[in-house]
Design an enzyme around this catalytic site. Sequence first.
Site, mmCIF file in Angstrom:
data_model
loop_
_atom_site.group_PDB
_atom_site.id
_atom_site.type_symbol
_atom_site.label_atom_id
_atom_site.label_comp_id
_atom_site.label_asym_id
_atom_site.label_seq_id
_atom_site.Cartn_x
_atom_site.Cartn_y
_atom_site.Cartn_z
ATOM 1 N N ASP A 1 3.094 -5.708 2.410
ATOM 2 C CA ASP A 1 1.862 -5.055 2.869
ATOM 3 C C ASP A 1 2.108 -3.565 3.126
ATOM 4 O O ASP A 1 1.676 -2.721 2.347
ATOM 5 C CB ASP A 1 1.313 -5.750 4.114
ATOM 6 N N ASP A 2 2.818 -3.258 4.214
ATOM 7 C CA ASP A 2 3.047 -1.854 4.611
ATOM 8 C C ASP A 2 4.469 -1.715 5.158
ATOM 9 O O ASP A 2 4.664 -1.656 6.384
ATOM 10 C CB ASP A 2 2.043 -1.473 5.704
ATOM 11 N N HIS B 1 -3.154 9.800 6.537
ATOM 12 C CA HIS B 1 -3.940 10.497 5.513
ATOM 13 C C HIS B 1 -4.082 11.984 5.843
ATOM 14 O O HIS B 1 -4.089 12.831 4.953
ATOM 15 C CB HIS B 1 -5.303 9.830 5.332
ATOM 16 N N HIS C 1 0.856 -1.200 0.000
ATOM 17 C CA HIS C 1 0.000 0.000 0.000
ATOM 18 C C HIS C 1 0.884 1.238 0.000
ATOM 19 O O HIS C 1 1.820 1.328 0.816
ATOM 20 C CB HIS C 1 -0.869 0.023 1.256
ATOM 21 N N GLU D 1 -8.879 -11.417 7.037
ATOM 22 C CA GLU D 1 -7.988 -10.790 8.040
ATOM 23 C C GLU D 1 -8.591 -10.881 9.431
ATOM 24 O O GLU D 1 -7.884 -10.755 10.430
ATOM 25 C CB GLU D 1 -7.763 -9.313 7.706
ATOM 26 N N THR E 1 -5.529 3.996 -2.495
ATOM 27 C CA THR E 1 -6.940 4.368 -2.543
ATOM 28 C C THR E 1 -7.068 5.794 -3.076
ATOM 29 O O THR E 1 -6.628 6.740 -2.398
ATOM 30 C CB THR E 1 -7.545 4.329 -1.112
ATOM 31 N N PRO E 2 -7.641 5.995 -4.248
ATOM 32 C CA PRO E 2 -7.817 7.368 -4.745
ATOM 33 C C PRO E 2 -8.686 8.165 -3.775
ATOM 34 O O PRO E 2 -9.718 7.670 -3.322
ATOM 35 C CB PRO E 2 -8.528 7.167 -6.090
ATOM 36 N N ASP F 1 -11.765 1.378 -0.654
ATOM 37 C CA ASP F 1 -11.764 1.295 0.810
ATOM 38 C C ASP F 1 -13.128 0.747 1.242
ATOM 39 O O ASP F 1 -14.167 1.206 0.750
ATOM 40 C CB ASP F 1 -11.523 2.701 1.400
ATOM 41 N N ASN G 1 0.437 4.352 1.041
ATOM 42 C CA ASN G 1 0.545 5.097 2.304
ATOM 43 C C ASN G 1 1.008 4.233 3.475
ATOM 44 O O ASN G 1 1.215 4.739 4.569
ATOM 45 C CB ASN G 1 -0.782 5.801 2.620
HETATM 46 P P1 5GP Z 1 -3.404 4.082 0.696
HETATM 47 O O1 5GP Z 1 -4.497 3.319 -0.005
HETATM 48 O O2 5GP Z 1 -3.937 5.299 1.405
HETATM 49 O O3 5GP Z 1 -2.239 4.387 -0.191
HETATM 50 O O4 5GP Z 1 -2.784 3.106 1.800
HETATM 51 C C1 5GP Z 1 -3.304 2.978 3.098
HETATM 52 C C2 5GP Z 1 -4.639 2.271 3.076
HETATM 53 O O5 5GP Z 1 -4.470 0.908 2.624
HETATM 54 C C3 5GP Z 1 -5.269 2.113 4.449
HETATM 55 O O6 5GP Z 1 -6.020 3.261 4.797
HETATM 56 C C4 5GP Z 1 -6.143 0.882 4.279
HETATM 57 O O7 5GP Z 1 -7.352 1.227 3.647
HETATM 58 C C5 5GP Z 1 -5.332 0.034 3.333
HETATM 59 N N1 5GP Z 1 -4.498 -0.940 4.063
HETATM 60 C C6 5GP Z 1 -3.189 -0.862 4.349
HETATM 61 N N2 5GP Z 1 -2.766 -1.960 5.020
HETATM 62 C C7 5GP Z 1 -3.834 -2.746 5.146
HETATM 63 C C8 5GP Z 1 -4.042 -4.031 5.733
HETATM 64 O O8 5GP Z 1 -3.145 -4.679 6.299
HETATM 65 N N3 5GP Z 1 -5.314 -4.517 5.671
HETATM 66 C C9 5GP Z 1 -6.325 -3.854 5.050
HETATM 67 N N4 5GP Z 1 -7.524 -4.436 5.021
HETATM 68 N N5 5GP Z 1 -6.161 -2.659 4.486
HETATM 69 C C10 5GP Z 1 -4.938 -2.104 4.535
#
Ligand code: 5GP
Length: 361
Positions: free
Chosen positions: A301-302, A65, A15, A226, A98-99, A166, A17
């Site tokens: 993931d992150d 965010h 992701h 999850e 996520t836009p 989202d 962010n």
């Molecule tokens: P973005 O889409 O803002 O670039 O990245 C962050 C977003 O990705 C979070 O607000 C969340 O919606 C999603 N996200 C990030 N890590 C996870 C995760 O481990 N599980 C889920 N379900 N969503 C995640």
Amino acid sequence: MEWCRWLPKIELHAHLNGSIRDSTLLELAKILDDKNVIVFSDVEHVVLKADRSLRECFTMFDLIHLLATDHKAIRRIAKEAVEDFAAENVIYLELRTTPKKNDSIGMTKRSYVEAVIAGIESVETVKVEFIPSDENTKKPIKTIPIIDSYEPKTKKIYVRLLLSIDRRETTAAALETVELASEMKDSGVIGIDLSGNPRIGDWFTVLPALNRAKELELPITLHCGEVPNKKEIQAMLEFCPQRIGHAVFLEDDEWKTLKSSYIPVEICLSSNVKTRCVPSYDDHHFIDLYNAKHPLVLCTDDPGMFSISLSREYYIAAKTFGLTKAQLHEMAMEAITYVFADHKVKKALEEIFKDSERKLT
Ligand code: 5GP
């Protein structure tokens, strides 16, 4: 660990962010502190916290965010994320985001994605292959110093974007994201992801948008299992997406369905352990899927949120489950099958892996 860094790797679940450097987040927080929007000292310890439960992660995303969602910050974050993955010898990256829409700063979902693309295109430390069809706008190949004899003279990373829905979004907002993804197919957008807090939202709210994505022939990946939610997990598996992420809380009958469907699983070892969805690396379902020869790919993931890297995830898999270098190489290469990019890209990735295989012996 150094060997895992050298290994060419494919990242399919990251992701945007969740990939922000802590140093960048703190800088952005300082800027907002100067503007009296936040108090820096309230934020600093939250950013630097080492381990977070799944619930705390989503609180953190709300903070990210707040700190990071203007066009300038998004460009910077996207640029740095690609640079960081390339530095780990990730040769193909599907970055998802996520836009977001924010009328107060003139941000539309499209302008958000355009800022991400501008960031990716501004990367200078590595050659980025982002929009294959547009030969004329390709930047000249840039070289970076050779680190050791295994390093190619010119580093290159293929990058593609997945647009995330989202789970908090309405059906209309989810549909907007899908239509946008379709419109931006020639601009590096390659598919759709469903993510967001798994305790919020309902599968049937987003289903019309996911069905529309199918109609538009956009490949789909879903965050699945999850949290324990049997009905939703079953509905997701029945939907038969191109890939799923996580797959933690599946029960026996869902494991059977998953294994007979051959849906590839994006495995996020550290994310699952750090968020306490899985008690320890030893207990991770990776090894069951691996032994069953089920399609899977190791992912981060992150990486920013969890202070990890894809190289480290390979290292952890090797250490925990006793995998050899040859097995790690085979697993990394196998991921080519599951990328959403076209045949030409897959062929190019194969060449890179074949070349690295020769250096294994
Ligand atoms: P973005 O889409 O803002 O670039 O990245 C962050 C977003 O990705 C979070 O607000 C969340 O919606 C999603 N996200 C990030 N890590 C996870 C995760 O481990 N599980 C889920 N379900 N969503 C995640």
